[in-house]
Design a protein around this motif. Structure first.
Motif, PDB file in Angstrom:
ATOM      1  N   THR A   1      23.674  46.122  50.593  1.00  0.00           N
ATOM      2  CA  THR A   1      25.065  46.114  50.144  1.00  0.00           C
ATOM      3  C   THR A   1      25.824  44.993  50.850  1.00  0.00           C
ATOM      4  O   THR A   1      26.108  45.089  52.048  1.00  0.00           O
ATOM      5  N   ALA A   2      26.122  43.944  50.085  1.00  0.00           N
ATOM      6  CA  ALA A   2      26.844  42.802  50.655  1.00  0.00           C
ATOM      7  C   ALA A   2      28.300  43.181  50.911  1.00  0.00           C
ATOM      8  O   ALA A   2      28.887  43.976  50.171  1.00  0.00           O
ATOM      9  N   LEU A   3      28.878  42.609  51.978  1.00  0.00           N
ATOM     10  CA  LEU A   3      30.296  42.804  52.250  1.00  0.00           C
ATOM     11  C   LEU A   3      31.116  42.073  51.197  1.00  0.00           C
ATOM     12  O   LEU A   3      30.747  40.984  50.755  1.00  0.00           O
ATOM     13  N   VAL A   4      32.218  42.667  50.807  1.00  0.00           N
ATOM     14  CA  VAL A   4      33.116  42.037  49.845  1.00  0.00           C
ATOM     15  C   VAL A   4      34.053  41.123  50.625  1.00  0.00           C
ATOM     16  O   VAL A   4      34.695  41.553  51.586  1.00  0.00           O
ATOM     17  N   ARG A   5      34.107  39.889  50.233  1.00  0.00           N
ATOM     18  CA  ARG A   5      34.965  38.912  50.912  1.00  0.00           C
ATOM     19  C   ARG A   5      36.415  39.153  50.513  1.00  0.00           C
ATOM     20  O   ARG A   5      36.729  39.219  49.323  1.00  0.00           O
ATOM     21  N   PRO A   6      37.325  39.291  51.491  1.00  0.00           N
ATOM     22  CA  PRO A   6      38.732  39.518  51.149  1.00  0.00           C
ATOM     23  C   PRO A   6      39.328  38.313  50.415  1.00  0.00           C
ATOM     24  O   PRO A   6      38.853  37.174  50.586  1.00  0.00           O
TER      25      PRO A   6
ATOM     26  N   GLU B   1      41.854  36.435  50.804  1.00  0.00           N
ATOM     27  CA  GLU B   1      42.304  35.299  51.609  1.00  0.00           C
ATOM     28  C   GLU B   1      41.144  34.415  52.094  1.00  0.00           C
ATOM     29  O   GLU B   1      41.353  33.290  52.516  1.00  0.00           O
ATOM     30  N   TRP B   2      39.916  34.925  52.015  1.00  0.00           N
ATOM     31  CA  TRP B   2      38.743  34.138  52.414  1.00  0.00           C
ATOM     32  C   TRP B   2      38.024  33.510  51.220  1.00  0.00           C
ATOM     33  O   TRP B   2      37.126  32.692  51.401  1.00  0.00           O
ATOM     34  N   GLN B   3      38.395  33.831  49.989  1.00  0.00           N
ATOM     35  CA  GLN B   3      37.738  33.278  48.804  1.00  0.00           C
ATOM     36  C   GLN B   3      37.775  31.745  48.757  1.00  0.00           C
ATOM     37  O   GLN B   3      36.780  31.131  48.406  1.00  0.00           O
ATOM     38  N   PRO B   4      38.899  31.099  49.122  1.00  0.00           N
ATOM     39  CA  PRO B   4      38.924  29.632  49.052  1.00  0.00           C
ATOM     40  C   PRO B   4      37.966  28.946  50.024  1.00  0.00           C
ATOM     41  O   PRO B   4      37.700  27.763  49.895  1.00  0.00           O
ATOM     42  N   LEU B   5      37.438  29.668  50.989  1.00  0.00           N
ATOM     43  CA  LEU B   5      36.547  29.060  51.971  1.00  0.00           C
ATOM     44  C   LEU B   5      35.129  28.894  51.445  1.00  0.00           C
ATOM     45  O   LEU B   5      34.268  28.338  52.123  1.00  0.00           O
ATOM     46  N   GLY B   6      34.899  29.380  50.227  1.00  0.00           N
ATOM     47  CA  GLY B   6      33.646  29.115  49.534  1.00  0.00           C
ATOM     48  C   GLY B   6      32.392  29.465  50.296  1.00  0.00           C
ATOM     49  O   GLY B   6      32.050  30.621  50.448  1.00  0.00           O
ATOM     50  N   MET B   7      31.703  28.451  50.822  1.00  0.00           N
ATOM     51  CA  MET B   7      30.374  28.642  51.384  1.00  0.00           C
ATOM     52  C   MET B   7      30.348  29.064  52.846  1.00  0.00           C
ATOM     53  O   MET B   7      29.274  29.284  53.386  1.00  0.00           O
ATOM     54  N   LEU B   8      31.485  29.191  53.499  1.00  0.00           N
ATOM     55  CA  LEU B   8      31.468  29.619  54.898  1.00  0.00           C
ATOM     56  C   LEU B   8      30.914  31.026  55.020  1.00  0.00           C
ATOM     57  O   LEU B   8      31.079  31.853  54.141  1.00  0.00           O
TER      58      LEU B   8
END
Length: 164
Positions: A113-118, A120-127
């Motif tokens: 189960t992968a963590l869901v990225r919040p 505010e972190w979506q624009p950080l793409g590949m980080l």
């Protein structure tokens, strides 16, 4: 895949880099940072255990999902960008999607189960995933590699304000 556990106890507050030491992976964006806040550690028993589960995974990364350049020109008609983003790899076009190895955070060591990225972190793409800790905490990272190439992670440096 291969999984391993590494222990790290930061002794100073600051910003730390967390990245794959393989140069091609680092250049390709397999890097993130985390911040240790507070004063230097007085006792190692005052903190809490923070566990993270991170897996290196291969994905097809689209370098032009918005179909425009930073200058708002079309990827398909821009003289320089079109060689990368035309749909056909024929006639000298190399395409805009490539296999990439990324750090993905998971809820536990089963890596199901992968963590869901919040948002505010979506624009950080590949980080990679955010790693949080406070002075005195123990950060335990269980790492798994499912990429076709060897990968690694490690805390290499701390960035401290000039006033420190």
């Amino acid at each position: 895949g291969v999984a391993s556990v590494a222990d790290m106890l930061p002794l100073q507050p600051g910003h730390w880099a967390f990245f794959c030491a393989i140069n091609d992976h680092y250049v390709g964006g397999m890097v993130t940072t985390y911040e240790v806040q507070g004063s230097s550690i007085q006792s190692t028993s005052s903190g809490r255990l923070r566990e993270y589960y991170i897996q290196a995974e291969e994905v097809i990364w689209d370098y032009g999902p918005a179909n425009s350049t930073l200058y708002n020109t079309s990827l398909h008609t821009d003289e320089h960008a079109s060689v990368f983003y035309k749909p056909s790899v024929a006639h000298g076009h190399i395409g805009g999607k490539y296999l990439k190895c990324l750090y993905v955070g998971y809820t536990d060591a089963t890596f199901t189960t992968a963590l869901v990225r919040p948002p505010e972190w979506q624009p950080l793409g590949m980080l990679g995933p955010l790693i949080r800790g406070e002075v005195g905490d123990t950060i335990k990272i269980t790492y798994s590699n499912t990429c076709s190439k060897a990968t690694s992670i490690g805390a290499r440096a701390v960035i401290k304000p000039k006033t420190s």
